[in-house]
Every structure is written in C-alpha cells, then in structure tokens.
Write a protein that holds these residues in place. Structure first.
Motif, PDB file in Angstrom:
ATOM      1  N   VAL A 201      73.098 -53.243   2.856  1.00 57.40           N
ATOM      2  CA  VAL A 201      73.288 -54.075   4.055  1.00 57.40           C
ATOM      3  C   VAL A 201      74.041 -53.293   5.127  1.00 57.40           C
ATOM      4  CG1 VAL A 201      74.487 -56.109   4.954  1.00 57.40           C
ATOM      5  CG2 VAL A 201      73.143 -56.271   2.852  1.00 57.40           C
ATOM      6  N   ILE A 202      75.108 -52.612   4.734  1.00 57.02           N
ATOM      7  CA  ILE A 202      75.895 -51.842   5.713  1.00 57.02           C
ATOM      8  C   ILE A 202      75.044 -50.746   6.333  1.00 57.02           C
ATOM      9  CG2 ILE A 202      77.825 -50.237   5.963  1.00 57.02           C
ATOM     10  CD1 ILE A 202      79.278 -51.923   3.796  1.00 57.02           C
ATOM     11  N   MET A 203      74.363 -49.972   5.500  1.00 57.39           N
ATOM     12  CA  MET A 203      73.580 -48.836   5.993  1.00 57.39           C
ATOM     13  C   MET A 203      72.421 -49.294   6.881  1.00 57.39           C
ATOM     14  SD  MET A 203      73.502 -45.632   5.827  1.00 57.39           S
ATOM     15  CE  MET A 203      72.368 -44.413   6.413  1.00 57.39           C
ATOM     16  N   LEU A 204      71.666 -50.282   6.437  1.00 60.47           N
ATOM     17  CA  LEU A 204      70.512 -50.719   7.208  1.00 60.47           C
ATOM     18  C   LEU A 204      70.914 -51.462   8.483  1.00 60.47           C
ATOM     19  CD1 LEU A 204      68.162 -51.663   4.300  1.00 60.47           C
ATOM     20  CD2 LEU A 204      67.761 -49.914   6.014  1.00 60.47           C
ATOM     21  N   ALA A 205      72.011 -52.193   8.450  1.00 60.28           N
ATOM     22  CA  ALA A 205      72.479 -52.851   9.674  1.00 60.28           C
ATOM     23  C   ALA A 205      72.905 -51.811  10.709  1.00 60.28           C
ATOM     24  CB  ALA A 205      73.636 -53.795   9.356  1.00 60.28           C
ATOM     25  N   MET A 206      73.588 -50.766  10.253  1.00 66.14           N
ATOM     26  CA  MET A 206      73.973 -49.704  11.192  1.00 66.14           C
ATOM     27  C   MET A 206      72.745 -48.985  11.742  1.00 66.14           C
ATOM     28  SD  MET A 206      77.388 -48.211   9.325  1.00 66.14           S
ATOM     29  CE  MET A 206      77.407 -46.750  10.318  1.00 66.14           C
ATOM     30  N   LEU A 207      71.779 -48.686  10.891  1.00 63.57           N
ATOM     31  CA  LEU A 207      70.553 -48.057  11.371  1.00 63.57           C
ATOM     32  C   LEU A 207      69.825 -48.959  12.361  1.00 63.57           C
ATOM     33  CD1 LEU A 207      68.961 -46.259   8.298  1.00 63.57           C
ATOM     34  CD2 LEU A 207      69.625 -45.239  10.461  1.00 63.57           C
ATOM     35  N   GLY A 208      69.765 -50.248  12.070  1.00 63.20           N
ATOM     36  CA  GLY A 208      69.127 -51.180  12.987  1.00 63.20           C
ATOM     37  C   GLY A 208      69.809 -51.202  14.347  1.00 63.20           C
ATOM     38  N   ILE A 209      71.131 -51.186  14.339  1.00 59.14           N
ATOM     39  CA  ILE A 209      71.874 -51.160  15.602  1.00 59.14           C
ATOM     40  C   ILE A 209      71.581 -49.885  16.369  1.00 59.14           C
ATOM     41  CG2 ILE A 209      74.210 -50.967  16.568  1.00 59.14           C
ATOM     42  CD1 ILE A 209      75.102 -52.898  14.286  1.00 59.14           C
ATOM     43  N   PHE A 210      71.610 -48.753  15.686  1.00 60.18           N
ATOM     44  CA  PHE A 210      71.390 -47.486  16.379  1.00 60.18           C
ATOM     45  C   PHE A 210      69.949 -47.334  16.862  1.00 60.18           C
ATOM     46  CE2 PHE A 210      75.139 -45.957  13.761  1.00 60.18           C
ATOM     47  CZ  PHE A 210      76.026 -46.142  14.810  1.00 60.18           C
ATOM     48  N   PHE A 211      68.978 -47.864  16.115  1.00 59.69           N
ATOM     49  CA  PHE A 211      67.594 -47.809  16.590  1.00 59.69           C
ATOM     50  C   PHE A 211      67.409 -48.698  17.809  1.00 59.69           C
ATOM     51  CE2 PHE A 211      66.044 -45.978  12.507  1.00 59.69           C
ATOM     52  CZ  PHE A 211      65.269 -44.967  13.053  1.00 59.69           C
ATOM     53  N   THR A 212      68.000 -49.888  17.817  1.00 58.28           N
ATOM     54  CA  THR A 212      67.842 -50.759  18.981  1.00 58.28           C
ATOM     55  C   THR A 212      68.608 -50.234  20.193  1.00 58.28           C
ATOM     56  OG1 THR A 212      69.623 -52.197  18.197  1.00 58.28           O
ATOM     57  CG2 THR A 212      67.371 -52.837  17.656  1.00 58.28           C
ATOM     58  N   MET A 213      69.596 -49.363  19.970  1.00 54.65           N
ATOM     59  CA  MET A 213      70.299 -48.724  21.085  1.00 54.65           C
ATOM     60  C   MET A 213      69.580 -47.457  21.550  1.00 54.65           C
ATOM     61  SD  MET A 213      74.282 -49.186  19.896  1.00 54.65           S
ATOM     62  CE  MET A 213      74.698 -47.662  20.628  1.00 54.65           C
ATOM     63  N   HIS A 214      68.437 -47.136  20.950  1.00 56.51           N
ATOM     64  CA  HIS A 214      67.618 -45.973  21.297  1.00 56.51           C
ATOM     65  C   HIS A 214      68.388 -44.669  21.112  1.00 56.51           C
ATOM     66  CE1 HIS A 214      64.818 -48.833  23.125  1.00 56.51           C
ATOM     67  NE2 HIS A 214      65.887 -49.407  23.644  1.00 56.51           N
ATOM     68  N   SER A 215      69.012 -44.501  19.978  1.00 57.40           N
ATOM     69  CA  SER A 215      69.776 -43.300  19.683  1.00 57.40           C
ATOM     70  C   SER A 215      68.849 -42.083  19.630  1.00 57.40           C
ATOM     71  CB  SER A 215      70.497 -43.457  18.346  1.00 57.40           C
ATOM     72  OG  SER A 215      71.184 -42.280  18.015  1.00 57.40           O
ATOM     73  N   ALA A 216      69.190 -41.058  20.397  1.00 55.03           N
ATOM     74  CA  ALA A 216      68.351 -39.861  20.465  1.00 55.03           C
ATOM     75  C   ALA A 216      68.320 -39.098  19.146  1.00 55.03           C
ATOM     76  CB  ALA A 216      68.853 -38.949  21.579  1.00 55.03           C
TER      77      ALA A 216
END
Length: 101
Positions: A22-37
């Motif tokens: 949950v922690i890892m995927l939530a962080m990845l989801g946040i960073f993908f929606t922020m368009h992390s380069a």
C-alpha cells in the motif's frame, strides 16, 4: 475453527507485505499523477508515440494519469489483502486462546 484459512505466520506475513504494498503503490501513484520525469521510462511508450506524433506531450500526460490510476487500484487490492490477513490473525489468536483455556 470456521473461516480459518492460513496460519498465524502466513497471516502476519500477509499483513506486513500488504502494508508495504500500500505504501509503495500509493507513493508511485502520487508520483505518476504528478508527472515525475524520473518515471518516464516506466511508461508504455512506443517510438511512434515519441517521434512521429505531434500530440506527444498530451499523450504522455494521459499515460502518466493512466499508470497512476492503476497504481491506486493495485494499492486498494493490497488493502483488501491486508484486511483479509488481519482477520486471519484475529481468528488464529481466538483459536489459540480457546484451545489454551
């Protein structure tokens, strides 16, 4: 005992792995929606998407949103697995208490 599927060690392992998922995927989801380069290599882009299309930026942003949404869905699945493992831990504890009283 009714509803008991896995033992105490497997249930505890399921809880720990679910928390990490949950922690890892939530962080990845946040960073993908922020368009992390940094995560652009993880997008399913083809050469046609990057070199031959004039609407490339919008297509890339849409892919970021899609992958981020998928990460949030996977995190929700981990929450369900964690809840199941937590229930199994509780049932194992009840079973232990009933057998030793």
């Amino acid at each position: 005992m009714r509803g008991l599927i896995c033992g105490p060690k497997l249930a505890a392992c399921g809880v720990v792995l679910s928390i990490w998922g949950v922690i890892m995927l939530a962080m990845l989801g946040i960073f993908f929606t922020m368009h992390s380069a940094v995560l652009i290599e993880d997008l399913p882009l083809t050469d046609e998407d990057t070199f031959k299309n004039s609407t490339t930026p919008q297509k890339v942003y849409d892919l970021y949103q899609k992958v981020g949404y998928n990460c949030f869905i996977a995190a929700a699945v981990y929450v369900l697995c964690g809840a199941f493992s937590w229930c199994q831990m509780r049932l194992n504890k009840q079973n232990y208490m009933n057998s030793h009283s």
